[in-house]
Design an enzyme around this catalytic site. Structure first.
Site: not given
Length: 628
Positions: A315, A261, A385
């Site tokens: 990420h 990440d 995201e």
């Protein structure tokens, strides 16, 4: 004989060894309405141990998850010691078993016997029993026979995991026959056998039900998963292997490993060593190729696939900073950019640069090593995201968009994102022997109704749903024919309910998700709340569910009690898909938690121990008003 008949009529279970080996004690347990009820021992009611009662009481004994097929269990137990268990015979119906199958079976059997021994060593009271009782346990063999119908050695979403099991008992031996289509079904059968055993105080040995007949026990869903995030906080190899072992005790079959990440890049990529050099927390916080192969082999023997995730294009931060120095330009943008709230959902920020062709060459190297190490049948490519503002405040990206797409509207950004998905997927497919590898993506803006079928293909893409159960996007995805994995955050996120690690107060998805919520999380019922008539074809597209252990606030020292036994509750939903609510599982789950503790798993307590010994007395009836 008359006494035995009287005891049977009144619901008392007597060990097959007879009452001459009954242990002393004030309390006995009687099986009434599938519950072991505590009573005082009397002259006409010799003591029945709690474990003996529980093994022989109720249709499903203490099995967890309960079988989905025909189940008939005996009402007696016989004692044995683990060293007298042996693998008697292995047969493959299509000829001689392959080397690969034999390797898996022998290792799985060794695990099975070792866990019996571990349980015995942990719970043994080292009491001095009569010579007769001790000898009976030591002289009895437990013979395991396995019959397989195929040489399958790789677990996929098409693998048949069913098995059938028969236990018979003679004077000197317990014979266990397990038949299965594949090794993976046979392994589940061994787990069931282990759950039909428990400690016997009277013999200072283990005891097993004397008879059992379980037919065509199989999972309701092919994907039964648990996500572990090792980027936010590092988990040791031993931590991960113990987690996999616990998954096998619950017949779960997929560890979704969220390895990287923005916080760290801890996996060794030999062809691109800079990733680790820039991305690992330290040389001690690294997963080498040797480590990963050890984890994958450990999992395979236990019937678990390790499915890697390479989350992209968001990420991606730590580990990607070396591009300019290597002459490759900005591989990632917004890395560690502040104030972080404008560019990502939590610090640190970072997203890949879709306009830099060098990104795809680096991804190809990562994919190649991932495929070599994990040999996956599914590949998780993240995809959630995305922060449009990160890309929109990066000049080289906005300049590229204006030149190639004519502007910086939402549609332009979505087209660029779609371009990234195609180019990165092509690299993955090329490394996967030129074939399309089913790709899993999280729900995102791309999976909303406006963009879903524009960029994604139901034949290639599987959608992992992490939105709330009330989000209508769920129905749109299923009705458009996409295969799905449910990880709805308001029911299956294990980190919900902690304090907020960024500000004062609770975290974003509070409250804490109790095991009862996980147990009753039924994807079909969720779809029905949107007015969807769930067809048989729709049911087939629901691959399963997955609980998620995000690691902002846990690590290997603290995770087990937050994962177990809550995730065991989900395991029964995925294996048996029971029609009853959580109350039909509580009695068995309380016992199963104790069993996991005996096997070395630090599972959280669910109730006072008194509740296990006094079944049925720890329910709350909302219709009865208490007084204070």
């Amino acid at each position: 004989m008359i006494l035995l008949y009287v005891l049977f009529v009144f619901g008392v279970v007597v060990s097959a060894s007879g009452d001459s080996c009954t242990s002393s004690g004030v309390w006995t347990w009687q099986c009434k309405q599938e519950r072991c009820v505590k009573a005082e021992t009397t002259a006409v009611s010799p003591r029945v141990e709690l474990n003996t009662c529980k093994l022989t009481c109720g249709k499903y004994s203490m099995l967890f998850p309960k079988p989905s097929g025909y189940t008939s269990l005996g009402k007696n137990t016989v004692p044995f010691v683990p060293i007298r268990v042996k693998l008697d015979r292995i047969r493959c119906l299509k000829g001689v078993c392959s080397h690969g199958v034999k390797w898996l079976i022998n290792n799985a059997y060794n695990v099975f016997q070792r866990e019996l021994q571990t349980t015995y060593n942990k719970v043994s009271l080292n009491t001095q029993q009569s010579i007769k009782c001790t000898q009976e346990a030591q002289q009895r063999e437990v013979r395991i026979n396995l019959i397989l119908q195929s040489d399958v050695t790789k677990l996929t979403i098409e693998t048949d995991e069913s098995y059938s099991l028969k236990i018979t008992t003679t004077t000197k031996a317990v014979v266990v026959a397990i038949s299965a289509k594949t090794f993976f079904g046979a392994r589940h059968g061994l787990e069931t056998v282990s759950q039909l055993t428990a400690y016997s105080e009277s013999h200072d040995a283990l005891q097993i039900v004397s008879e059992a007949d379980i037919r065509n026990d199989k999972p309701a869903y092919p994907y039964r998963g648990l996500l572990l995030d090792t980027s936010r906080n590092f988990f040791s190899v031993d931590n991960i292997m113990r987690l996999i072992s616990a998954m096998s005790y619950n017949k779960m079959n997929t560890l979704h490993w969220h390895i990287t990440d923005t916080h760290s890049f801890p996996i060794e990529i030999k062809s691109q060593p800079e990733m680790l050099q820039y991305g690992a927390y330290s040389p001690r916080h690294v997963y080498t190729h040797k480590d990963i192969r050890k984890i994958v082999d450990h999992a395979k023997v236990r019937g678990v696939r390790v499915m890697p995730e390479f989350d992209e294009p968001a990420h991606c931060g730590e580990g990607w900073q070396w591009g300019p120095k290597a002459g490759l330009g900005n591989l990632a943008v917004c890395v560690n950019k502040e104030p972080w709230q404008k560019y990502c959902v939590e610090p640190p920020c970072g997203q890949l640069n879709p306009t830099n062709d060098n990104v795809y060459d680096v991804l190809a190297k990562i994919y190649k090593e991932y495929l070599d190490l994990f040999d996956p049948d599914l590949f998780h490519a993240g995809g959630d995201e995305i922060n449009i503002n990160c890309w929109n405040t990066t000049k080289e990206i906005t300049d590229w968009l204006k030149t190639n797409y004519g502007g910086v509207t939402e549609k332009n950004f979505m087209d660029m994102w779609g371009m990234f998905l195609k180019k990165s997927s092509d690299k993955l497919y090329k490394e996967f022997k030129g074939k399309d590898l089913p790709m899993i993506l999280w729900t995102s803006k791309m999976t909303t109704d406006k963009y879903l079928t524009k960029y994604l293909d139901p034949k290639k893409h599987i959608i992992q749903i992490w939105t709330g159960t009330k989000n209508g996007q769920i129905a749109d995805i299923v009705q458009n024919g996409f295969r799905t994995i449910f990880s709805t955050y308001d029911t299956l996120y294990l980190d919900c309910g902690y304090g907020n690690w960024l500000v004062k107060g609770n975290n974003w998805c509070s409250p804490y998700k109790d095991w009862k919520l996980l147990y009753e999380n039924d994807p079909v019922k969720i779809l029905q709340t949107f007015g969807v008539t769930v067809t048989d074809q729709m049911r087939k597209t629901i691959l399963g569910q997955e609980a998620a252990m995000w690691s902002e606030q846990v690590d290997g020292q603290t995770s087990e009690g937050k994962i177990w036994p809550r995730t065991a509750a989900l395991a029964e939903r995925l294996w048996s898909n029971p029609k009853h609510d959580w109350r039909g599982a509580e009695y068995r789950l309380i016992f199963h938690r104790e069993r996991m503790i005996e096997r070395g798993i630090q599972a959280d307590a669910l109730q006072p121990l008194w509740c296990e010994q006094n079944a049925g007395h720890c329910y709350y009836d909302p219709n009865i008003k208490g007084e204070h």
